[in-house]
Design a protein around this motif. Structure first.
Motif, mmCIF file in Angstrom:
data_model
loop_
_atom_site.group_PDB
_atom_site.id
_atom_site.type_symbol
_atom_site.label_atom_id
_atom_site.label_comp_id
_atom_site.label_asym_id
_atom_site.label_seq_id
_atom_site.Cartn_x
_atom_site.Cartn_y
_atom_site.Cartn_z
ATOM 1 N N CYS A 21 32.491 37.515 -18.966
ATOM 2 C CA CYS A 21 33.322 36.751 -18.031
ATOM 3 C C CYS A 21 34.576 36.213 -18.703
ATOM 4 C CB CYS A 21 32.516 35.600 -17.430
ATOM 5 S SG CYS A 21 31.288 36.117 -16.230
ATOM 6 N N GLU A 24 36.913 39.116 -19.023
ATOM 7 C CA GLU A 24 37.444 39.488 -17.707
ATOM 8 C C GLU A 24 38.516 38.496 -17.247
ATOM 9 O OE1 GLU A 24 36.901 41.919 -15.216
ATOM 10 O OE2 GLU A 24 36.060 43.056 -16.867
ATOM 11 N N ALA A 30 40.245 39.978 -12.963
ATOM 12 C CA ALA A 30 38.831 40.302 -13.073
ATOM 13 C C ALA A 30 38.436 41.317 -12.004
ATOM 14 C CB ALA A 30 37.999 39.035 -12.930
ATOM 15 N N THR A 37 33.773 35.584 -10.794
ATOM 16 C CA THR A 37 33.646 35.641 -12.244
ATOM 17 C C THR A 37 33.560 34.236 -12.831
ATOM 18 O OG1 THR A 37 34.916 37.690 -12.242
ATOM 19 C CG2 THR A 37 34.661 36.590 -14.346
ATOM 20 N N LEU A 41 30.421 32.619 -14.870
ATOM 21 C CA LEU A 41 30.647 31.961 -16.152
ATOM 22 C C LEU A 41 30.069 30.555 -16.160
ATOM 23 C CD1 LEU A 41 32.008 31.885 -18.963
ATOM 24 C CD2 LEU A 41 34.067 31.086 -17.808
#
Length: 65
Positions: A21, A24, A30, A37, A41
Motif C-alpha cells: 500500500c 502504491e 494506486a 488503498t 493501509l
C-alpha cells in the motif's frame, strides 16, 4: 505452538499489505484507487502489530513448563 504460527503468518501478510500500500500510494496512482488503498493501509498496520504481539506472547507462554 501452532496457534502462534498462524498469528505470525497473519502478521507477515499484514506487513506485505502495508508495504504494498505504501508503494502504491507513493507511486501516484494506486490501482485500486486512493481511498481503498488507504483503508487497507490503515487496517493492516494495527492488525499486523496485534498479530505479531499475540504470536510472541503465545510462543513465550508455550515455552514455559
Amino acid at each position: 505452538m501452532a496457534k502462534s504460527y498462524l498469528y505470525l503468518v497473519g502478521a507477515c501478510v499484514a506487513a506485505i499489505a502495508t508495504v504494498g500500500c505504501v508503494f502504491e500510494l507513493s507511486s501516484g496512482e494506486a490501482q485500486l484507487g486512493t481511498v481503498p488503498t488507504t483503508v487497507i493501509l490503515l487496517l493492516s498496520v494495527p492488525l499486523g502489530l496485534a498479530a505479531f504481539v499475540t504470536a510472541v506472547r503465545l510462543a513465550r507462554a508455550s515455552d514455559r513448563p
